[in-house]
Design a protein around this motif. Structure first.
Motif, PDB file in Angstrom:
ATOM      1  N   LYS A   1       0.914   4.113  -2.900  1.00 32.74           N
ATOM      2  CA  LYS A   1       0.657   5.517  -2.557  1.00 32.74           C
ATOM      3  C   LYS A   1       1.825   6.397  -2.984  1.00 32.74           C
ATOM      4  N   ARG A   2       3.035   5.945  -2.741  1.00 33.10           N
ATOM      5  CA  ARG A   2       4.213   6.715  -3.125  1.00 33.10           C
ATOM      6  C   ARG A   2       4.318   6.830  -4.645  1.00 33.10           C
TER       7      ARG A   2
ATOM      8  N   LYS B   1       0.822  -1.207   0.000  1.00 29.79           N
ATOM      9  CA  LYS B   1       0.000   0.000   0.000  1.00 29.79           C
ATOM     10  C   LYS B   1       0.856   1.256   0.000  1.00 29.79           C
ATOM     11  N   GLU B   2       1.905   1.263   0.807  1.00 34.21           N
ATOM     12  CA  GLU B   2       2.788   2.426   0.842  1.00 34.21           C
ATOM     13  C   GLU B   2       3.490   2.617  -0.496  1.00 34.21           C
ATOM     14  N   LYS B   3       3.845   1.526  -1.124  1.00 31.39           N
ATOM     15  CA  LYS B   3       4.500   1.619  -2.427  1.00 31.39           C
ATOM     16  C   LYS B   3       3.561   2.199  -3.473  1.00 31.39           C
TER      17      LYS B   3
END
Length: 275
Positions: free
Chosen positions: A227-228, A223-225
């Motif tokens: 979003k980034r 998810k962080e990947k």
């Protein structure tokens, strides 16, 4: 491996000695085992002691550790035989104590380390090349092949439930004991500063933080990947970001002007009734 077999019993690569072996007395063509004294660099720790270890190449799949031990028993007392897929440059890996888990099957030619009790066993093993072919399978110690080997392999693959349960219970007891020791050690060290003066702080309370599983960590990282990646795509260039804002403002102004014109038209037609 096949090239070494075609050389015959008299030829071998430099540093190796070719030993002719046969599976049984009926076999016509011999197979070559390439042997030499196992040498390690000085200071390098190893489970195979120098001067007492015979390094064997081109070991066929049907040749087990017991067969090699009987084969070289005439050269002296064999302390241990280790068969590997490939040479081990460093420390010997810890042997698996489980009978049911991490089981490995032989699929091809391998290498072996034969450790003798005395150094003379290595030289005596190399001198076997002067005699006739050695027999791996004999009447007193036959090596199973074909259907009998498949039947034995299948019988060995059947799991004894009681024995498996005993092994799992023993493993869980050791695991619980290790966890209890770690928790006791953490409790003793709680609030005690380390050598640099830092104090380890852990979360406590009615709802302590639960440890994340590997799957949860992977989902969070994914998810962080994403979003980034979206943020980097939107703000790849500063001027692109400014142009996006400018276009948005222009669209709002255009819509505002269109709404004003529509309201003016409705007023002219006396159809505008705001109340």
């Amino acid at each position: 491996m096949a090239a070494a077999e075609q050389r015959g019993a008299g030829a071998a690569p430099p540093g190796y000695t070719a030993l002719a072996v046969k599976f049984g007395a009926r076999q016509r063509s011999p197979h070559c085992l390439l042997v030499k004294e196992h040498q390690v660099r000085e200071g390098a720790g190893t489970a195979h002691p120098p001067r007492r270890t015979l390094f064997v190449l081109n070991v066929p799949p049907y040749c087990s550790a017991d067969a090699l031990s009987r084969l070289f028993a005439r050269c002296g007392h064999v302390q241990s035989v280790d068969i590997c897929d490939k040479p081990e440059p460093g420390e010997k890996k810890e042997k698996l104590t489980s009978k049911f888990f991490n089981r490995k099957s032989v699929t091809g030619f391998q290498v072996a380390y034969v450790v003798f009790r005395k150094p003379g066993g290595v030289q005596a093993a190399k001198a076997l090349s002067q005699g006739g072919p050695l027999l791996i399978s004999t009447e007193s110690h036959p090596v199973k092949t074909g259907i009998s080997k498949w039947i034995a392999s299948y019988a060995a693959s059947v799991v004894d439930q009681e024995e498996l349960k005993a092994e799992v219970d023993a493993y869980m007891q050791d695991y619980d004991k290790r966890i209890a020791e770690e928790e006791a050690k953490a409790a003793r060290e709680e609030g005690v500063p380390d050598e640099e003066g830092w104090v380890k702080v852990t979360r406590k309370g009615r709802k302590p933080g639960l440890p994340r599983t590997e799957a949860a960590n992977l989902r969070l990282l994914e998810k962080e990947k994403q979003k980034r990646a979206r943020k980097e795509l939107l703000n790849f260039y500063a001027w692109q970001h400014r142009e996006t804002k400018r276009e948005h403002i222009a669209q709002l102004r255009k819509k505002f002007e269109e709404d004003k014109q529509r309201i003016a038209l409705m007023r002219a037609q006396r159809k505008f009734r705001p109340y």
